[in-house]
Enzyme design. Sequence first.
Site, mmCIF file in Angstrom:
data_model
loop_
_atom_site.group_PDB
_atom_site.id
_atom_site.type_symbol
_atom_site.label_atom_id
_atom_site.label_comp_id
_atom_site.label_asym_id
_atom_site.label_seq_id
_atom_site.Cartn_x
_atom_site.Cartn_y
_atom_site.Cartn_z
ATOM 1 N N ASP A 1 0.851 -1.192 0.000
ATOM 2 C CA ASP A 1 0.000 0.000 0.000
ATOM 3 C C ASP A 1 0.888 1.244 0.000
ATOM 4 O O ASP A 1 2.108 1.136 0.065
ATOM 5 C CB ASP A 1 -0.958 -0.002 1.206
ATOM 6 C CG ASP A 1 -0.219 -0.245 2.495
ATOM 7 O OD1 ASP A 1 0.927 0.222 2.623
ATOM 8 O OD2 ASP A 1 -0.778 -0.903 3.389
ATOM 9 N N ASP B 1 9.825 4.231 12.927
ATOM 10 C CA ASP B 1 10.444 3.119 13.649
ATOM 11 C C ASP B 1 11.843 2.746 13.139
ATOM 12 O O ASP B 1 12.833 2.915 13.837
ATOM 13 C CB ASP B 1 9.497 1.914 13.725
ATOM 14 C CG ASP B 1 8.852 1.535 12.394
ATOM 15 O OD1 ASP B 1 9.212 2.142 11.364
ATOM 16 O OD2 ASP B 1 7.993 0.633 12.371
ATOM 17 N N ASP C 1 1.667 5.033 1.631
ATOM 18 C CA ASP C 1 1.450 6.007 2.701
ATOM 19 C C ASP C 1 2.057 7.336 2.280
ATOM 20 O O ASP C 1 3.147 7.387 1.713
ATOM 21 C CB ASP C 1 2.123 5.530 3.993
ATOM 22 C CG ASP C 1 1.600 4.170 4.430
ATOM 23 O OD1 ASP C 1 0.375 4.040 4.583
ATOM 24 O OD2 ASP C 1 2.402 3.230 4.580
HETATM 25 P P1 ATP Z 1 3.741 -2.426 5.238
HETATM 26 O O1 ATP Z 1 4.409 -2.887 4.010
HETATM 27 O O2 ATP Z 1 3.428 -3.514 6.183
HETATM 28 O O3 ATP Z 1 2.572 -1.493 5.014
HETATM 29 P P2 ATP Z 1 4.932 -0.071 6.367
HETATM 30 O O4 ATP Z 1 6.361 0.225 6.735
HETATM 31 O O5 ATP Z 1 4.339 0.793 5.312
HETATM 32 O O6 ATP Z 1 4.883 -1.587 5.994
HETATM 33 P P3 ATP Z 1 2.779 0.790 8.030
HETATM 34 O O7 ATP Z 1 2.235 0.127 9.232
HETATM 35 O O8 ATP Z 1 1.933 0.947 6.822
HETATM 36 O O9 ATP Z 1 4.105 -0.003 7.687
HETATM 37 O O10 ATP Z 1 3.300 2.218 8.495
HETATM 38 C C1 ATP Z 1 3.768 3.223 7.597
HETATM 39 C C2 ATP Z 1 4.978 3.919 8.192
HETATM 40 O O11 ATP Z 1 4.608 4.572 9.421
HETATM 41 C C3 ATP Z 1 6.131 3.017 8.584
HETATM 42 O O12 ATP Z 1 6.957 2.735 7.507
HETATM 43 C C4 ATP Z 1 6.823 3.817 9.649
HETATM 44 O O13 ATP Z 1 7.612 4.839 9.084
HETATM 45 C C5 ATP Z 1 5.650 4.465 10.366
HETATM 46 N N1 ATP Z 1 5.182 3.632 11.495
HETATM 47 C C6 ATP Z 1 4.160 2.737 11.483
HETATM 48 N N2 ATP Z 1 3.999 2.158 12.677
HETATM 49 C C7 ATP Z 1 4.929 2.696 13.482
HETATM 50 C C8 ATP Z 1 5.269 2.526 14.846
HETATM 51 N N3 ATP Z 1 4.612 1.650 15.619
HETATM 52 N N4 ATP Z 1 6.285 3.278 15.347
HETATM 53 C C9 ATP Z 1 6.940 4.180 14.558
HETATM 54 N N5 ATP Z 1 6.676 4.373 13.275
HETATM 55 C C10 ATP Z 1 5.691 3.651 12.726
HETATM 56 MG MG MG Z 2 2.254 0.764 4.643
#
Ligand code: ATP
Ligand code: MG
Length: 436
Positions: free
Chosen positions: A68, A147, A70
């Site tokens: 997805d 994170d 963001d």
């Molecule tokens: P995925 O491929 O699973 O979507 P993602 O890295 O995009 O991985 P998301 O949960 O969609 O994960 O979150 C988007 C972004 O927001 C992360 O890449 C990170 O930068 C930030 N983020 C999400 N959750 C946290 C957290 N618990 N603590 C700090 N930053 C976070």
């Molecule tokens: Mg994501």
Amino acid sequence: MIDTEKSKKISRLKITPTVIPRSQHIISRMQISDSALKVLYRLKNAKYKAYLVGGAVRDILLGRKPKDFDVVTDAKPEQIRELFRNCRLIGRRFRLAHIQFGKEIIEVSTFRATHHISDKSESHAKDGRIIRDNVYGDIDDDVWRRDFTINALFYNIEDFSVVDYVGGIKDLETGQLRLIGEPKTRYVEDPVRMLRAIRFASKLGLSIHSTTESSIGDCSNLLENIPSARLYEEILKLFMSGHALETFISLRKYNLFKYLFPQMDQLLVQIEQDYSHQFITDALKNTDQRINEGDHITPGFLFAVMLWGPMRIMTNEYMSNSLSEMEAVKLAGDAIISKQISSTSIPRRFTHMARDIWTLQIRLKQTKKRTFRVLMHPRFRAAYDFLLLRAKSGECLDNLIDYWTKEQLNEPLAQKSRQHRNNKYQRSRNPRKKDL
Ligand code: ATP
Ligand code: MG
């Protein structure tokens, strides 16, 4: 390595990031969904800053297809809402905008700042967890709140460059998963980051950096305080993204599995090479295969698997107290599920499904009785797959498997079952008086 205190000072000093121009990285707009591009451009045209961030930037740089997209911006949630008709503001801990395009949702968040700017007592729980996080800032505040370094890369729609404050590009190149800041502080702020570490390392084949890894042992018990609904969401991401087996092995290695499935963990600790270990391994292999082939999977089946070991033991206990096998399975199912939902919530439709799969294991044994009705059961297929897994893990079920495999291929019966299903469907749309 940048620790939190240092990072606060640095962020106040406004450090200069590494900016990788378009000509020196592989992210092209072709790899970004049209909806995400629309959001980025509309924000930019309204004179806001707009960046793609997180998993999408990371995955494209790794040559993978993002799950997805963001977006992060300096527009406040209300300002985002003014720009998009199809926008919904959600969340309390993080106030976010969800912009909906058909089935696709683009998540748009506003840059956040660290909490030293505001009153910490309002934003943190007593144990240090962040409970509210709506202090807005700029990109160079926001970056320290993310994170892992590889999740903190920003793709700028203004000039298509990638902005890197934390060495994320280098970590991607060397295959390292590294928390930004001091690991213990970051895990205390949000213990779910430990689960995220396991998930990203397993999914992306990365090694967890030494301090990011070594602090897990000291902080793992903090997962006890995470709301059960959040752990449920995390379970889905951990086990339903195509890398469930590696994730399971890694969760056990770091002793985190017990916060998700305490009953099964207890069993696995007692008898490491037990049937349950084999059963879960086979089931998760199968789940991964299904996901990678685009087949349907459901959390109900996953929970039925993850609780099956304790279910068997408790069922046997109840049977030794002279209950029938069916009664024992039903009672054990109630007890096991109610214990599980004190750790992780499970939507009711999935607890129903798990129970059906378990009770059908008994009905599948009674081959002389009501074959047709068992075949008709909406969970028959799931229960049959479950039976196959049990056999694969060493239970002696060959006769049953042969029987139900043949019955499914029995053409007149299959035809009759289809008809039966159709009648049922018609009745549910057009109920008879006695069904009401
Ligand atoms: P995925 O491929 O699973 O979507 P993602 O890295 O995009 O991985 P998301 O949960 O969609 O994960 O979150 C988007 C972004 O927001 C992360 O890449 C990170 O930068 C930030 N983020 C999400 N959750 C946290 C957290 N618990 N603590 C700090 N930053 C976070
Ligand atoms: Mg994501």
